[in-house]
Motif scaffolding. Structure first.
Motif, mmCIF file in Angstrom:
data_model
loop_
_atom_site.group_PDB
_atom_site.id
_atom_site.type_symbol
_atom_site.label_atom_id
_atom_site.label_comp_id
_atom_site.label_asym_id
_atom_site.label_seq_id
_atom_site.Cartn_x
_atom_site.Cartn_y
_atom_site.Cartn_z
ATOM 1 N N THR A 68 2.912 -19.833 -35.828
ATOM 2 C CA THR A 68 2.433 -20.915 -36.689
ATOM 3 C C THR A 68 0.921 -20.842 -36.746
ATOM 4 O O THR A 68 0.272 -20.441 -35.767
ATOM 5 N N GLU B 213 2.158 -30.200 -33.292
ATOM 6 C CA GLU B 213 3.010 -31.377 -33.465
ATOM 7 C C GLU B 213 2.323 -32.658 -32.988
ATOM 8 O O GLU B 213 2.742 -33.768 -33.360
ATOM 9 N N TYR C 100 6.316 -22.975 -39.717
ATOM 10 C CA TYR C 100 6.618 -21.983 -38.681
ATOM 11 C C TYR C 100 7.358 -20.809 -39.298
ATOM 12 O O TYR C 100 8.098 -20.967 -40.292
ATOM 13 N N ALA D 6 4.562 -30.661 -38.751
ATOM 14 C CA ALA D 6 4.968 -29.808 -37.626
ATOM 15 C C ALA D 6 6.138 -30.427 -36.887
ATOM 16 O O ALA D 6 7.088 -29.732 -36.503
ATOM 17 N N THR E 42 6.290 -27.089 -30.016
ATOM 18 C CA THR E 42 5.999 -25.721 -30.438
ATOM 19 C C THR E 42 6.304 -24.735 -29.321
ATOM 20 O O THR E 42 6.848 -23.651 -29.559
ATOM 21 N N LEU F 281 9.789 -28.646 -36.602
ATOM 22 C CA LEU F 281 10.393 -28.367 -35.298
ATOM 23 C C LEU F 281 11.757 -29.015 -35.175
ATOM 24 O O LEU F 281 12.712 -28.403 -34.656
#
Length: 788
Positions: free
Chosen positions: A47, A100, A70, A106, A118, A110
């Protein structure tokens, strides 16, 4: 450090640049010699989001509509597979720090991937790449907790975080790290400390030219040094020079000049010491490789043949072939390493998770670098001859070779240095060994027509390298248990004589029902039917076991065997004459001293023996040196060894390889140089160096015959031990084929007997018109009473 000591340190690093780098280069050379390493890797930008806002970075981006946050698992695998196909050994995951915590995008991405963080997703992708491609992951995810580091340790070979600077001043308003909570020095130092406690091979480094002072650079290097002193886990330190990039707050800032970079590299070497691996990215300083080397680095870092430097996309990687040439111009030999450095590879069980340790062992050579070929003992085709790029031979190598050819006993570290020879040094060692061979034995290559008779594969020892032995009823690996009837042993002996053999070589497992009388009876039975046949039989383990069952001292049992017809002993069961290694590969077997005692007793009884080494599994070249010196010293005492036979470990079906605890045999370079160093280190006491066509293959054996060996061993007729382990070669190398191979390299073939005497012409004639072998009979296991 006291204020006075600190001031003295600062003054030292203010010395004239030429003096500073000369001191640093000498310190580097004392530990790393001529080698300069790099890691052949593929970069996977998992990412590009990051919660930090470093003022010099173009890697970090912000979420954009329609653009994935990602890489997907499929995208990760596609990149990794491209790298694997290009010969990479490392998958470097680059990513921002905990995006995140800043971006809802993010967190949403996820969640869709099934992860909360992450680093959780990174851990899963490292495991995926390792499982599907075999590449070794290295992860740089930034600041981590103890739990996160421990989780990544299970799926990575190494991890890292750039300390960059210990300057808190740079984190204040106006500094390059203002607004970047993960760049606070204390936070990053804590990640480094935790990694040390968890025994993770770790990368760190400093970034110069971002507003720090020279004293602050030194503070950062000393902090890294102190953490490494406490935990031993910092495997490399990067000295990276700031490059101004458009669209950043430092776009118009001045970059550090070359002298500043060189001074910092040299300073890092002096602070961190000779053993530390210090690198500077070559793509950030193109055209000045010689100067970077002169300043004291020993590593170029990761170089990718397939992906760009995503952190510095404006700076293309140098071609690896070009980097090798430029390194050679500076007198350095470029060698590919794994993401975990050799010092950690050698103790992989301490520093790596079990699955990663297995993979690392299988990808490494005896020195802990990446294997440079896919050859393995038993393969039919050797790799191409290695390139020679560097000009001139290392003076130290040349001096060691000169002393060896004069007959001097080398020190252990001298022998280790010969084994490490590469490029021009490798060529010098192999050519010197070949010249010494020519001086000792001329251009004659000898061989013996013989037959292997392995009378049982049942063995109650549990050597971890052996794929030949079986339990009484166990049918693991290749073949079934057997225990030859005496009639089959004598039938094979008669057939061997009729086919021109002068020797039968007998060895087997240590059958629980065998006694010393069994071995004596075998000799007597063969001599009764073929009285002129030379019996070359019984390893030191068989002799020790046989003597023990009769309650006899070794020398008395050997006398009984000699009276029964035993002519010589094979020098097998030696494996590696280093008890630290033996405790791993054959803990219940005789130790080094006992093996040497059997050879000494045999020599004193008038029985000559061969000497062997089995290498390429768990040992290192220091063990090879111990082994050679033990053989040399005993030969100086007794003169009883006829030859030295290197036996590369055949891994395919060996239990310890299948369990993940051994390398896949030596590399081809290691296999060849074992013959060369054997020739040099044992000169002039053991004049015959034999190469095993079974292990090396005919083509590989030819290379060894041009690198110090002068003997091609036996035709064998029934080779079964190596084939049980997985070799691809046939069970027999007939005399006419041996002679054709010998002549093809411009040498003269000569049949010999076991004691290196010419054979009668009728024996040679019989060997050239030998009939096909009759099928062998493998008598099933049975209760076998002691004979005699």
């Amino acid at each position: 450090m006291t204020a006075a000591g600190r001031q003295a340190t600062r003054q030292r690093f203010d010395a004239p640049l030429a003096e500073l780098i000369a001191e640093a280069a000498a310190l580097r050379d004392s530990a790393h010699g001529r080698l300069i390493s790099y890691s052949r890797k593929v970069f996977i930008p998992l990412t590009k989001l990051c919660r930090d806002v470093c003022h010099y970075c173009t890697f970090a981006q912000v979420p954009r509509a329609g653009k994935p946050v990602y890489l997907s698992p499929d995208e990760v695998l596609a990149i990794a597979r491209t790298g694997a196909a290009a010969g990479c050994t490392e998958a470097l995951f680059t990513l921002g720090d905990k995006p995140e915590l800043r971006y809802q995008a993010a967190r949403d991405a996820l969640k869709a991937l099934g992860h909360e963080t992450t680093i959780s997703y990174l851990t899963a992708m490292c495991a995926l790449v390792r499982r599907e491609t075999g590449l070794l992951p290295h992860a740089n995810p930034g600041v981590m907790t103890r739990k996160e580091i421990a989780g990544l340790r299970e799926v990575t070979a190494s991890q890292g975080i750039m300390l960059e600077s210990t300057s808190e001043r740079l984190c204040r308003q106006g500094g390059v790290h203002y607004g970047s909570p993960d760049k606070h020095p204390a936070v990053r130092l804590e990640t480094l400390r935790l990694a040390g406690e968890l025994k993770v091979p770790f990368t760190s480094g400093i970034l110069i030219g971002i507003g720090e002072t020279r004293d602050e650079r030194i503070d950062a290097l000393e902090a890294i040094r102190d953490l490494h002193a406490a935990h031993g886990h910092i495997q490399e330190v990067i000295v990276q020079n700031f490059r101004a990039k458009p669209d950043t707050k430092l776009a118009n800032s001045e970059e550090p000049d070359l002298d500043d970079l060189l001074r910092t590299i040299a300073t890092a070497r002096l602070i961190l010491g000779p053993d530390m691996n210090i690198q500077a990215p070559p793509n950030l300083s193109p055209g000045v490789y010689q100067k970077l080397i002169d300043a004291g680095l020993n590593d170029w870092g990761g170089i990718s043949p397939v992906t760009p430097d995503h952190v510095n996309p404006e700076a293309p990687w140098p071609a690896i072939a070009e980097l090798a040439r430029k390194s050679a111009d500076a007198g350095k030999l470029l060698v590919n390493r794994l993401p975990v450095y050799p010092a950690y590879v050698r103790v992989a069980d301490t520093w790596l998770a079990p699955d990663i340790a297995t993979r690392v062992r299988r990808m490494s050579d005896a020195e802990g670098f990446a294997r440079n070929d896919d050859w393995a003992p038993g393969n039919t085709k050797p790799p191409p001859a290695p390139l020679v790029l560097v000009r001139g031979v290392d003076a130290g190598i040349a001096r060691i070779v000169e002393r060896a050819t004069s007959g001097e006993r080398l020190a252990s570290n001298d022998i280790v240095r010969l084994f490490a020879a590469r490029d021009a040094d490798y060529r010098h060692v192999t050519q010197a060994a070949d010249a010494l061979r020519r001086a000792v034995s001329g251009d004659v290559v000898r061989y013996v027509v013989n037959r292997n008779i392995n009378y049982t594969n049942i063995c109650y020892f549990r050597c971890k390298f052996c794929a030949f032995s079986k339990g009484r009823t166990h049918e693991d690996l290749r073949g079934s248990p057997y225990d030859l009837a005496i009639e089959e042993i004598t039938r094979r002996s008669i057939e061997a004589w009729d086919r021109g053999a002068t020797e039968v070589c007998l060895q087997g497992g240590i059958h629980p029902d065998y006694t010393g009388a069994t071995y004596e009876a075998i000799c007597q039975a063969i001599k009764a039917v073929v009285p002129e046949m030379h019996i070359h039989a019984f390893s030191a383990l068989e002799v020790t076991q046989g003597a023990a069952t009769l309650g006899l001292p070794i020398h008395e049992f050997l006398a009984k065997l000699k009276a029964a017809g035993l002519g010589t002993l094979p020098g097998t069961a030696a494996e590696i004459l280093d008890d630290d290694v033996r405790s791993i590969i054959c803990p219940d077997k005789i130790n080094t001293g006992q093996w040497l005692d059997v050879q000494r007793a045999a020599h004193q009884a008038g029985l000559r023996t061969t000497s062997t080494i089995m290498y390429g599994h768990v040992e290192t070249s220091s063990s090879w040196a111990k082994h050679l010196l033990a053989l040399r010293d005993l030969q100086a005492e007794t003169g009883g060894f006829t030859e030295f036979v290197p036996l590369p470990f055949v891994h395919m079906e060996a239990p310890m390889y299948r369990l993940g605890t051994a390398r896949p045999g030596p590399t081809f370079r290691e296999a060849v140089i074992m013959h060369s160093v054997g020739r040099l280190a044992l000169h002039p006491l053991i004049p015959n160096i034999q190469t095993s066509w079974v292990k090396m293959g005919p083509a590989g054996a030819a290379v060894c015959l041009k690198s110090g060996a002068n003997d091609l061993g036996g035709t064998l007729m029934n080779e079964s031990i190596s084939r049980a382990a997985g070799t691809e070669h046939g069970q027999e190398f007939p005399p006419h084929e041996m002679e054709a191979l010998i002549r093809s390299i411009g040498r003269e073939p000569m049949q010999r007997d076991t004691l290196y005497r010419p054979v009668p012409e009728d024996r040679r004639a019989a060997s050239m018109i030998a009939a096909d072998l009759e099928p062998v009979v493998l008598t099933p296991p049975r209760k076998k009473a002691a004979v005699g």
